[in-house]
Write an enzyme that holds these catalytic residues in place. Structure first.
Site, PDB file in Angstrom:
ATOM      1  N   ARG A 105     -34.671  33.159  -4.637  1.00 14.85           N
ATOM      2  CA  ARG A 105     -34.197  32.195  -4.030  1.00 14.85           C
ATOM      3  C   ARG A 105     -32.956  31.473  -4.560  1.00 14.85           C
ATOM      4  NH1 ARG A 105     -37.956  27.957  -0.691  1.00 14.85           N
ATOM      5  NH2 ARG A 105     -38.064  27.140  -2.685  1.00 14.85           N
ATOM      6  N   THR A 109     -29.293  26.948  -1.696  1.00 12.66           N
ATOM      7  CA  THR A 109     -29.350  26.991  -0.267  1.00 12.66           C
ATOM      8  C   THR A 109     -30.908  27.365   0.156  1.00 12.66           C
ATOM      9  OG1 THR A 109     -28.987  29.292  -0.750  1.00 12.66           O
ATOM     10  CG2 THR A 109     -26.983  27.805  -0.296  1.00 12.66           C
ATOM     11  N   ASP A 201     -43.291  25.946  -8.628  1.00 13.02           N
ATOM     12  CA  ASP A 201     -42.624  27.500  -8.643  1.00 13.02           C
ATOM     13  C   ASP A 201     -43.560  28.450  -9.252  1.00 13.02           C
ATOM     14  OD1 ASP A 201     -41.182  29.628  -9.637  1.00 13.02           O
ATOM     15  OD2 ASP A 201     -39.347  28.521  -8.802  1.00 13.02           O
ATOM     16  N   ASP A 204     -42.084  30.546 -12.162  1.00 14.50           N
ATOM     17  CA  ASP A 204     -42.124  29.483 -13.404  1.00 14.50           C
ATOM     18  C   ASP A 204     -43.441  29.412 -14.006  1.00 14.50           C
ATOM     19  OD1 ASP A 204     -39.282  29.466 -12.669  1.00 14.50           O
ATOM     20  OD2 ASP A 204     -39.214  27.401 -12.570  1.00 14.50           O
TER      21      ASP A 204
HETATM   22  O1  LIG Z   1     -40.632  31.781   1.715  1.00  8.42           O
HETATM   23  P1  LIG Z   1     -39.233  31.376   0.694  1.00  8.42           P
HETATM   24  O2  LIG Z   1     -38.535  30.209   1.072  1.00  8.42           O
HETATM   25  O3  LIG Z   1     -38.261  32.615   0.825  1.00  8.42           O
HETATM   26  O4  LIG Z   1     -40.002  31.035  -0.813  1.00  8.42           O
HETATM   27  C1  LIG Z   1     -40.884  31.898  -1.399  1.00  8.42           C
HETATM   28  C2  LIG Z   1     -40.232  32.695  -2.120  1.00  8.42           C
HETATM   29  O5  LIG Z   1     -39.845  31.829  -3.420  1.00  8.42           O
HETATM   30  C3  LIG Z   1     -40.606  32.279  -4.618  1.00  8.42           C
HETATM   31  O6  LIG Z   1     -39.991  33.027  -5.329  1.00  8.42           O
HETATM   32  P2  LIG Z   1     -38.483  32.680  -6.268  1.00  8.42           P
HETATM   33  O7  LIG Z   1     -37.156  32.630  -5.303  1.00  8.42           O
HETATM   34  O8  LIG Z   1     -38.766  31.195  -6.856  1.00  8.42           O
HETATM   35  O9  LIG Z   1     -38.377  33.863  -7.312  1.00  8.42           O
HETATM   36  P3  LIG Z   1     -39.255  34.066  -8.535  1.00  8.42           P
HETATM   37  O10 LIG Z   1     -40.488  34.600  -8.071  1.00  8.42           O
HETATM   38  O11 LIG Z   1     -38.657  34.908  -9.428  1.00  8.42           O
HETATM   39  O12 LIG Z   1     -39.491  32.777  -9.289  1.00  8.42           O
HETATM   40  C4  LIG Z   1     -41.874  32.902  -4.154  1.00  8.42           C
HETATM   41  O13 LIG Z   1     -42.501  33.871  -5.120  1.00  8.42           O
HETATM   42  C5  LIG Z   1     -41.485  33.697  -2.942  1.00  8.42           C
HETATM   43  O14 LIG Z   1     -40.838  34.883  -3.157  1.00  8.42           O
HETATM   44  O1  LIG Z   2     -43.198  25.930  -3.366  1.00 11.95           O
HETATM   45  C1  LIG Z   2     -42.675  27.105  -3.508  1.00 11.95           C
HETATM   46  C2  LIG Z   2     -41.668  27.455  -2.854  1.00 11.95           C
HETATM   47  C3  LIG Z   2     -41.149  28.629  -2.901  1.00 11.95           C
HETATM   48  N1  LIG Z   2     -41.207  29.229  -4.054  1.00 11.95           N
HETATM   49  C4  LIG Z   2     -42.371  28.687  -4.952  1.00 11.95           C
HETATM   50  O2  LIG Z   2     -42.567  29.452  -6.053  1.00 11.95           O
HETATM   51  N2  LIG Z   2     -42.925  27.617  -4.703  1.00 11.95           N
HETATM   52 MG   LIG Z   3     -39.735  30.959  -8.454  1.00 13.75          MG
END
Ligand SMILES: O=P(O)(O)OC[C@H]1O[C@H](OP(=O)(O)OP(=O)(O)O)[C@H](O)[C@@H]1O
Ligand SMILES: O=c1cc[nH]c(=O)[nH]1
Ligand SMILES: [Mg+2]
Length: 210
Positions: A105, A109, A201, A204
């Site tokens: 994400r 945004t 997150d 993270d």
């Molecule tokens: O439903 P959404 O609003 O799309 O959010 C959910 C997404 O956010 C997180 O990933 P992130 O984008 O943080 O990437 P990461 O797994 O690399 O931390 C999570 O693992 C999902 O893929």
């Molecule tokens: O709460 C949240 C939302 C999106 N992605 C995450 O990892 N946590």
């Molecule tokens: Mg993430």
């Protein structure tokens, strides 16, 4: 699709692992351990009622009919956070094939930014389990589902740990052939699209900041 199937796995052991994951004092290693344990429970429940095929075998005493999954699902972890689910899911379904989707994400945004897709070309007739602990706005899951549907997938299960009602609604109104298996549906999203109470997150908390 109105009336999407949502299966909430609220077993006491699942709730205990989810509590570990929610706790801000849980370190990265313990978070990964709880996610792995919880994935085992989610995949087990997601496969309850899956079609089976008869396997003739012989026990030490006699011939009898055994059973195996008729069609093992393709496992698709969504990087990064879904990586923490794939090893355990694969241990549960060792004969499964694995595809990969990467999407992150945009932090301002909250829109999904794709960076990887490694999937078989033709998914017709093959169940697919998408592994991602978080379903927030639903943007990342919908992006993944669209990649799968473009390859003719018609039986998709989103296997998640925590969902926001906004993400559940987004899947439901998409009209795509998806069901959701999840440990909890939380209150909602905050003003930066994080799930509340959530767990922070999920990428993270397993791997550190990106
Ligand atoms: O439903 P959404 O609003 O799309 O959010 C959910 C997404 O956010 C997180 O990933 P992130 O984008 O943080 O990437 P990461 O797994 O690399 O931390 C999570 O693992 C999902 O893929
Ligand atoms: O709460 C949240 C939302 C999106 N992605 C995450 O990892 N946590
Ligand atoms: Mg993430």
């Amino acid at each position: 699709m109105i009336g999407m199937e949502v299966q909430i796995v609220d077993h006491p052991l699942a709730a205990a692992r989810l509590t570990t994951m929610r706790d801000k004092n849980t370190d990265n290693a313990a978070f990964r351990g709880a996610l792995s344990d919880l994935t085992q429970m989610l995949v087990y429940e997601a496969l309850a009622g899956a079609p089976t095929a008869t396997v003739p075998i012989e026990t030490p005493l006699t011939a009898c009919d055994g059973s195996r999954l008729a069609t093992p699902p393709l496992l698709v972890p969504v990087l990064r956070a879904g990586l923490g689910m794939v090893e355990q899911a694969h241990a549960m379904v060792p004969e499964a094939h694995v595809g990969f989707v990467g999407v992150a994400r945009d932090e301002t945004t909250a829109q999904p930014v794709p960076y990887l897709e490694s999937l078989p070309d033709d998914l017709s007739g093959l169940p697919v389990f998408v592994l991602d602990p978080m379903l927030a706005t639903g943007g990342s899951m919908l992006h993944t589902i669209e990649l799968l549907v473009a390859r003719k997938a018609s039986d998709i299960t989103a296997v998640c740990v925590v969902a926001a009602p906004e993400g559940v609604d987004a899947l439901e109104t998409s009209g795509h052939p998806v069901r959701l298996v999840v440990a909890a549906v939380d209150e909602g999203l905050n003003d930066v699209a994080y799930i509340v109470p959530g767990l922070g997150d999920a990428g993270d908390r397993q791997f550190g900041p990106r």
